[in-house]
Design an enzyme around this catalytic site. Structure first.
Site: not given
Ligand code: CP
Ligand code: NVA
Length: 305
Positions: A100, A127, A130, A221, A260, A288
């Site tokens: 990430r 993502h 997700q 989101d 998400c 997930r």
């Molecule tokens: N949806 C998602 O990726 O959640 P987190 O940021 O908690 O991993």
């Molecule tokens: N768009 C959000 C998604 C979190 C899972 C972010 O990048 O923070």
């Protein structure tokens, strides 16, 4: 060597195969206990996480593998040493990299210099993990994915991009309903639109909620993604017309809601909808785990085929 960086690496059949494998793993987890036996995977996090961190860790354990969690307290990637050296070292010890990151380019470097598969666990642009869980959740509720119409409400961000791309691959229609000037990246939309030409998916960007009357699934989101320090209060007025609330569901006829998470209740979604009958948000979060187990089983066993 195959990676999952933005999903375009996979054909429609391969995406469906991974989703179906995730469903099979959910139904009969005992059949997959040895799938990644003896394998170690590093999970690198430059940003915060609840769902992604826990589901990769638990998923690896359930497949017989082992997760090595790394946050930035042991040295910021690219600062203590180069991303190239990170990738070269990790490849000597681990069978895969889950990362990430702030910048998609970091994933490109990890996959370029490493010799093991890389999975994008969220970046500024995409993502993909997700969205595999999202489409798995939709397929649990609809028989024919090509007939489902999904409307994404809010900020045109990494989620929007991955929904457009994966919807296009699957032949499932996606509308991004965003305030003017807040839509998805034009180049990424065009890339998805090229894919959609082959699959027949209808992709739309609009700022008018009324354009998605008759759609099936609402998705939302956060209005401010990780890495952007703008306070939510600052953008609230601009985004409020796109809040997923009961009136929006009544006006559009939409029957299912996805998010998400993390959710900002009272901003992009109301308590009433999040906790109401249309919400399949916690199924989505559970998926997930299953969807990522399928991705890992597919990618981290490449040498064994
Ligand atoms: N949806 C998602 O990726 O959640 P987190 O940021 O908690 O991993
Ligand atoms: N768009 C959000 C998604 C979190 C899972 C972010 O990048 O923070």
């Amino acid at each position: 060597m195959r990676h999952l960086l933005n999903t375009t690496e996979f054909s429609r059949d391969e995406v469906l195969e991974m989703i179906n494998l995730g469903m099979a793993m959910k139904a009969n987890p005992e059949n997959y206990r040895q799938t990644l036996a003896g394998k170690s995977v590093v999970t690198l996090f430059e940003k915060q996480s609840l769902r992604t961190r826990v589901t990769f860790d638990v998923g690896l354990y359930r497949l017989g593998g082992h997760a090595v969690y790394m946050d930035q307290h042991n040295g910021v990637m690219g600062k203590r040493e180069s991303i190239k050296d990170y990738a070269c070292n990790l490849s000597r010890w681990c069978d895969g990299i889950v990362a990430r990151v702030y910048d998609h380019k970091t994933l490109l470097e990890l996959s370029r210099y490493g010799t093991v598969p890389v999975i994008n666990a969220l970046c500024n642009l995409y993502h993909p993990c997700q969205v595999l869980a999202d489409y798995m959740t939709i397929m649990e509720n609809y028989d024919d994915i090509t007939k489902v119409k999904l409307a994404y409400f809010g900020d045109g961000n990494n989620m929007t991009h991955s929904l457009l791309i994966t919807g296009a691959i699957l032949g499932s229609s996606v509308a991004a309903v965003c305030p003017k000037g807040e839509g998805p990246d034009a180049a990424i939309f065009n890339m998805a639109a090229e894919i959609a030409k082959k699959s027949g998916a209808k992709l739309v960007v609009t700022d008018r909620v009324e354009d998605v009357r008759g759609y099936d699934v609402a998705y939302t989101d956060t209005w401010v993604s990780m890495g952007d320090n703008t306070p939510l209060e600052e953008v609230k007025d601009r985004f409020m017309p796109y809040q997923v609330n009961q009136k929006l569901l009544d006006d559009t006829g939409i029957r299912h809601v996805l998010h998400c998470q993390p959710a900002h209740r009272g901003y992009e979604i109301t308590d009433e909808v999040m906790d109401g009958p249309a919400s399949i948000i916690y199924d989505e979060a559970e998926n997930r785990l299953h969807a990522q187990m399928a991705v890992m089983a597919t990618l981290f066993n490449q040498g064994n085929k």
